[in-house]
Design a protein around this motif. Structure first.
Motif, PDB file in Angstrom:
ATOM      1  N   THR A  71     -45.992 -66.938 -18.796  1.00  0.00           N
ATOM      2  CA  THR A  71     -44.613 -66.710 -19.213  1.00  0.00           C
ATOM      3  C   THR A  71     -44.483 -67.031 -20.695  1.00  0.00           C
ATOM      4  O   THR A  71     -45.319 -67.727 -21.265  1.00  0.00           O
ATOM      5  N   VAL A  72     -43.411 -66.545 -21.327  1.00  0.00           N
ATOM      6  CA  VAL A  72     -43.286 -66.708 -22.776  1.00  0.00           C
ATOM      7  C   VAL A  72     -43.091 -68.167 -23.175  1.00  0.00           C
ATOM      8  O   VAL A  72     -43.488 -68.581 -24.262  1.00  0.00           O
ATOM      9  N   ALA A  73     -42.491 -68.953 -22.283  1.00  0.00           N
ATOM     10  CA  ALA A  73     -42.277 -70.371 -22.593  1.00  0.00           C
ATOM     11  C   ALA A  73     -41.721 -71.066 -21.366  1.00  0.00           C
ATOM     12  O   ALA A  73     -41.015 -70.459 -20.561  1.00  0.00           O
ATOM     13  N   GLY A  74     -42.025 -72.362 -21.228  1.00  0.00           N
ATOM     14  CA  GLY A  74     -41.490 -73.131 -20.111  1.00  0.00           C
ATOM     15  C   GLY A  74     -41.816 -72.469 -18.786  1.00  0.00           C
ATOM     16  O   GLY A  74     -42.827 -71.787 -18.622  1.00  0.00           O
ATOM     17  N   TYR A  75     -40.961 -72.648 -17.797  1.00  0.00           N
ATOM     18  CA  TYR A  75     -41.110 -71.941 -16.532  1.00  0.00           C
ATOM     19  C   TYR A  75     -40.533 -70.548 -16.672  1.00  0.00           C
ATOM     20  O   TYR A  75     -39.649 -70.284 -17.483  1.00  0.00           O
ATOM     21  N   GLY A  76     -40.993 -69.639 -15.835  1.00  0.00           N
ATOM     22  CA  GLY A  76     -40.474 -68.287 -15.796  1.00  0.00           C
ATOM     23  C   GLY A  76     -40.784 -67.686 -14.444  1.00  0.00           C
ATOM     24  O   GLY A  76     -41.276 -68.353 -13.533  1.00  0.00           O
ATOM     25  N   MET A  77     -40.505 -66.403 -14.299  1.00  0.00           N
ATOM     26  CA  MET A  77     -40.785 -65.701 -13.056  1.00  0.00           C
ATOM     27  C   MET A  77     -41.688 -64.517 -13.355  1.00  0.00           C
ATOM     28  O   MET A  77     -41.463 -63.781 -14.325  1.00  0.00           O
ATOM     29  N   VAL A  78     -42.724 -64.345 -12.521  1.00  0.00           N
ATOM     30  CA  VAL A  78     -43.750 -63.321 -12.747  1.00  0.00           C
ATOM     31  C   VAL A  78     -43.870 -62.456 -11.495  1.00  0.00           C
ATOM     32  O   VAL A  78     -43.724 -62.953 -10.368  1.00  0.00           O
ATOM     33  N   ALA A  79     -44.142 -61.168 -11.684  1.00  0.00           N
ATOM     34  CA  ALA A  79     -44.334 -60.258 -10.555  1.00  0.00           C
ATOM     35  C   ALA A  79     -45.739 -60.430  -9.966  1.00  0.00           C
ATOM     36  O   ALA A  79     -46.732 -60.278 -10.672  1.00  0.00           O
ATOM     37  N   ARG A  80     -45.823 -60.762  -8.674  1.00  0.00           N
ATOM     38  CA  ARG A  80     -47.125 -60.873  -7.996  1.00  0.00           C
ATOM     39  C   ARG A  80     -47.627 -59.495  -7.591  1.00  0.00           C
ATOM     40  O   ARG A  80     -48.824 -59.271  -7.437  1.00  0.00           O
ATOM     41  N   GLU A  81     -46.668 -58.574  -7.376  1.00  0.00           N
ATOM     42  CA  GLU A  81     -46.972 -57.176  -7.078  1.00  0.00           C
ATOM     43  C   GLU A  81     -46.052 -56.321  -7.935  1.00  0.00           C
ATOM     44  O   GLU A  81     -45.040 -56.796  -8.449  1.00  0.00           O
ATOM     45  N   SER A  82     -46.383 -55.050  -8.073  1.00  0.00           N
ATOM     46  CA  SER A  82     -45.512 -54.160  -8.840  1.00  0.00           C
ATOM     47  C   SER A  82     -44.159 -54.027  -8.141  1.00  0.00           C
ATOM     48  O   SER A  82     -44.088 -53.985  -6.913  1.00  0.00           O
ATOM     49  N   VAL A  83     -43.112 -53.969  -8.955  1.00  0.00           N
ATOM     50  CA  VAL A  83     -41.734 -53.913  -8.453  1.00  0.00           C
ATOM     51  C   VAL A  83     -41.093 -52.625  -8.928  1.00  0.00           C
ATOM     52  O   VAL A  83     -41.273 -52.218 -10.081  1.00  0.00           O
ATOM     53  N   ARG A  84     -40.347 -51.973  -8.052  1.00  0.00           N
ATOM     54  CA  ARG A  84     -39.631 -50.744  -8.418  1.00  0.00           C
ATOM     55  C   ARG A  84     -38.251 -51.080  -8.975  1.00  0.00           C
ATOM     56  O   ARG A  84     -37.676 -52.123  -8.633  1.00  0.00           O
ATOM     57  N   ALA A  85     -37.724 -50.213  -9.818  1.00  0.00           N
ATOM     58  CA  ALA A  85     -36.357 -50.372 -10.316  1.00  0.00           C
ATOM     59  C   ALA A  85     -35.404 -50.370  -9.127  1.00  0.00           C
ATOM     60  O   ALA A  85     -35.539 -49.569  -8.208  1.00  0.00           O
ATOM     61  N   GLY A  86     -34.449 -51.294  -9.127  1.00  0.00           N
ATOM     62  CA  GLY A  86     -33.480 -51.381  -8.048  1.00  0.00           C
ATOM     63  C   GLY A  86     -33.867 -52.360  -6.953  1.00  0.00           C
ATOM     64  O   GLY A  86     -33.038 -52.684  -6.089  1.00  0.00           O
ATOM     65  N   GLU A  87     -35.107 -52.856  -6.970  1.00  0.00           N
ATOM     66  CA  GLU A  87     -35.542 -53.799  -5.934  1.00  0.00           C
ATOM     67  C   GLU A  87     -34.905 -55.164  -6.135  1.00  0.00           C
ATOM     68  O   GLU A  87     -34.731 -55.627  -7.270  1.00  0.00           O
ATOM     69  N   LEU A  88     -34.614 -55.821  -5.005  1.00  0.00           N
ATOM     70  CA  LEU A  88     -34.069 -57.172  -5.027  1.00  0.00           C
ATOM     71  C   LEU A  88     -35.189 -58.165  -5.309  1.00  0.00           C
ATOM     72  O   LEU A  88     -36.211 -58.175  -4.631  1.00  0.00           O
ATOM     73  N   LEU A  89     -34.997 -59.014  -6.310  1.00  0.00           N
ATOM     74  CA  LEU A  89     -35.991 -60.023  -6.665  1.00  0.00           C
ATOM     75  C   LEU A  89     -35.706 -61.346  -5.958  1.00  0.00           C
ATOM     76  O   LEU A  89     -36.609 -62.011  -5.486  1.00  0.00           O
ATOM     77  N   PHE A  90     -34.449 -61.718  -5.914  1.00  0.00           N
ATOM     78  CA  PHE A  90     -34.031 -62.869  -5.114  1.00  0.00           C
ATOM     79  C   PHE A  90     -32.521 -62.849  -4.961  1.00  0.00           C
ATOM     80  O   PHE A  90     -31.813 -62.172  -5.721  1.00  0.00           O
ATOM     81  N   ALA A  91     -32.040 -63.581  -3.948  1.00  0.00           N
ATOM     82  CA  ALA A  91     -30.607 -63.675  -3.684  1.00  0.00           C
ATOM     83  C   ALA A  91     -30.233 -65.141  -3.528  1.00  0.00           C
ATOM     84  O   ALA A  91     -30.872 -65.878  -2.773  1.00  0.00           O
ATOM     85  N   VAL A  92     -29.215 -65.564  -4.255  1.00  0.00           N
ATOM     86  CA  VAL A  92     -28.771 -66.960  -4.239  1.00  0.00           C
ATOM     87  C   VAL A  92     -27.444 -67.043  -3.490  1.00  0.00           C
ATOM     88  O   VAL A  92     -26.451 -66.471  -3.944  1.00  0.00           O
ATOM     89  N   PRO A  93     -27.404 -67.729  -2.339  1.00  0.00           N
ATOM     90  CA  PRO A  93     -26.117 -67.882  -1.654  1.00  0.00           C
ATOM     91  C   PRO A  93     -25.170 -68.736  -2.481  1.00  0.00           C
ATOM     92  O   PRO A  93     -25.590 -69.644  -3.192  1.00  0.00           O
TER      93      PRO A  93
END
Length: 473
Positions: A71-93
């Motif tokens: 990641t560019v700095a600190g913690y971040g989020m990285v794709a483990r598999e390829s992701v399509r546009a419009g896909e849900l990455l996560f949902a926070v209740p």
């Protein structure tokens, strides 16, 4: 979700004198070594956070992972598999959000809401954080473990004043920071400390310090989110900031590939373009110039990556440039009369700025009208002033895109050029000095993090201003 509105007419202000300025994410990529957050090794902190996510119903796609590597700095989020546009990455209740309404002292904060009102609107959230941080069994402890060390935040408000002025003179940041520091101190001693002392059973002495409060202000500035108002709620006060676990892990670039969407029960991070396996997932904090990024988040995007970068010309600088071109006292009085007229029309202000972007003038109406009024013949100004109270239809002459600058009247171009020249004099270095430093990779590598970020801020602004010089020559 609609794109953020253009920047306000009065630029150079502080987010602490008004509610949170960005309706999207607030997350600063910080130069932290592994294991620096919460006192836990990186793997333990991430594993604990992911267990907490499952427990609170925060759904993370199996295609993404939280990491301090790649990641560019600190913690971040990285794709483990390829992701399509419009896909849900996560949902926070919404129940997992940390806000004055979900913290363990929510009832007290609600009862005392009237006494906790402030210019920033951030006090209830900051008190919630102060309480949860020292609560031995806070449900958000695994979330706090991914926070950076508060004593290592890189916002300019934590730089020594001499360093801040030396590196950021002319950028607008030192002035914004000074306003922040005055407001933070006032807010702490007039509202926050009396509240904590009145409820000393809920706030241990360890959290009753101006230093900690300032650090949490910076953290809210850099990590909080502000839910946008509905389209028909434009007249309402902006929503208060809140903390959104997982969403605040994402770093920022102007060319982002994810965006946060709000619904009744969940906040969802959705991919806005395809993301390849192994690539970092970036959110956007809104259309932020580099001076705003370093002021609020502690970093800047390297030139020329920030397509939302801007340069400010202080409104009073245009007035000074007009006065500079007068020949006698009579002409000076005429300029002052026109300036007063523009102030009454709310086109200009003593603390306002004209904002020029990479491709457009973001305050085109204000700048065009100011140039027109300050440059028009005396007879024409008298007629214009008389008609002002009756309203006036906008004409094409009031449009001022960057590409239109060479087509302006010569008097307008001259005044704009002189205003840019005066603005360039406010920096401690000239364009060539900064350019040489950027092009010399060895010299650039010897600079500190702060020196590198400040250089990017200065250089981006000067490049925009020098383009205006070329267009007015």
């Amino acid at each position: 979700m609609a794109a953020p509105a253009k920047r306000a007419r009065v630029s150079g202000g502080s987010p602490l004198v008004a509610p949170c300025p960005s309706p999207r994410a607030a997350r600063a990529p910080l130069p932290l070594p592994a294991g620096s957050s919460g006192g836990e090794p990186e793997g333990d902190a991430v594993a604990g956070f992911l267990r907490w996510c499952r427990r609170v119903g925060l759904e993370l796609s199996p295609k993404v992972t939280v990491s301090g590597q790649g990641t560019v700095a600190g913690y971040g989020m990285v794709a483990r598999e390829s992701v399509r546009a419009g896909e849900l990455l996560f949902a926070v209740p919404r129940s997992a959000l940390l806000s004055p309404h979900t913290c363990s002292i929510s009832g007290l904060l609600e009862r005392e809401r009237g006494a906790l009102q402030s210019l920033s609107g951030w006090v209830p959230l900051l008190l919630a954080l102060l309480h949860e941080l020292q609560a031995p069994a806070s449900p958000w402890s695994p979330y706090f473990a991914l926070w950076p060390e508060l004593g290592r935040l890189e916002h300019p408000m934590f730089w020594p004043e001499e360093e801040r002025l030396r590196l950021l003179k002319g950028t607008g940041v030192p002035e914004a920071v000074e306003k922040d520091l005055v407001n933070i101190r006032s807010e702490y001693y007039s509202i926050v400390l009396p509240f904590m002392e009145a409820h000393s059973d809920l706030f241990s002495p360890s959290v009753r310090s101006l230093e900690l409060y300032q650090q949490l202000v910076a953290l809210v500035m850099a990590y909080s989110f502000q839910e946008p108002l509905e389209e028909d709620d434009d007249e309402k006060e902006p929503n208060s900031p809140l903390m959104v676990p997982a969403a605040d892990i994402l770093n920022h670039i102007a060319n982002h590939n994810a965006n946060l969407e709000y619904s009744a029960d969940y906040l969802r991070m959705v991919a806005t373009q395809p993301i390849l396996e192994g690539h970092e997932i970036f959110n956007t904090y809104g259309q932020m110039a580099n001076w705003q990024l370093i002021h609020m988040y502690g970093f800047a995007e390297p030139y020329p990556n920030n397509t939302d970068d801007t340069a400010d010309i202080q409104m009073v600088t245009v007035r000074d440039a007009a006065l500079q071109g007068t020949k006698d006292e009579t002409e000076k009085l005429l300029v002052c009369e026109r300036w007063d007229f523009l102030c009454k029309q709310e086109m200009v202000g003593e603390e306002g700025a004209f904002v020029i972007g990479c491709e457009e003038v973001l305050t085109e109406e204000e700048l065009a009208t100011t140039l027109k009024v300050l440059c028009m013949p005396a007879e024409e100004f008298r007629d214009y002033k008389e008609r002002a109270g009756w309203g006036e239809e906008e004409t094409e002459d009031d449009s001022l895109a960057i590409t239109d600058i060479p087509k302006l009247q010569e008097s307008w171009k001259r005044l704009l050029r002189n205003s840019v020249l005066l603005t360039l004099q406010t920096y401690a270095t000239d364009l060539k000095t900064d350019q040489d430093l950027l092009r010399n990779k060895e010299a650039y590598a010897t600079l500190s993090w702060r020196e590198q970020q400040a250089l990017q801020v200065r250089y981006g602004q000067k490049m925009i201003l020098h383009r205006v010089l070329e267009l007015t020559s």
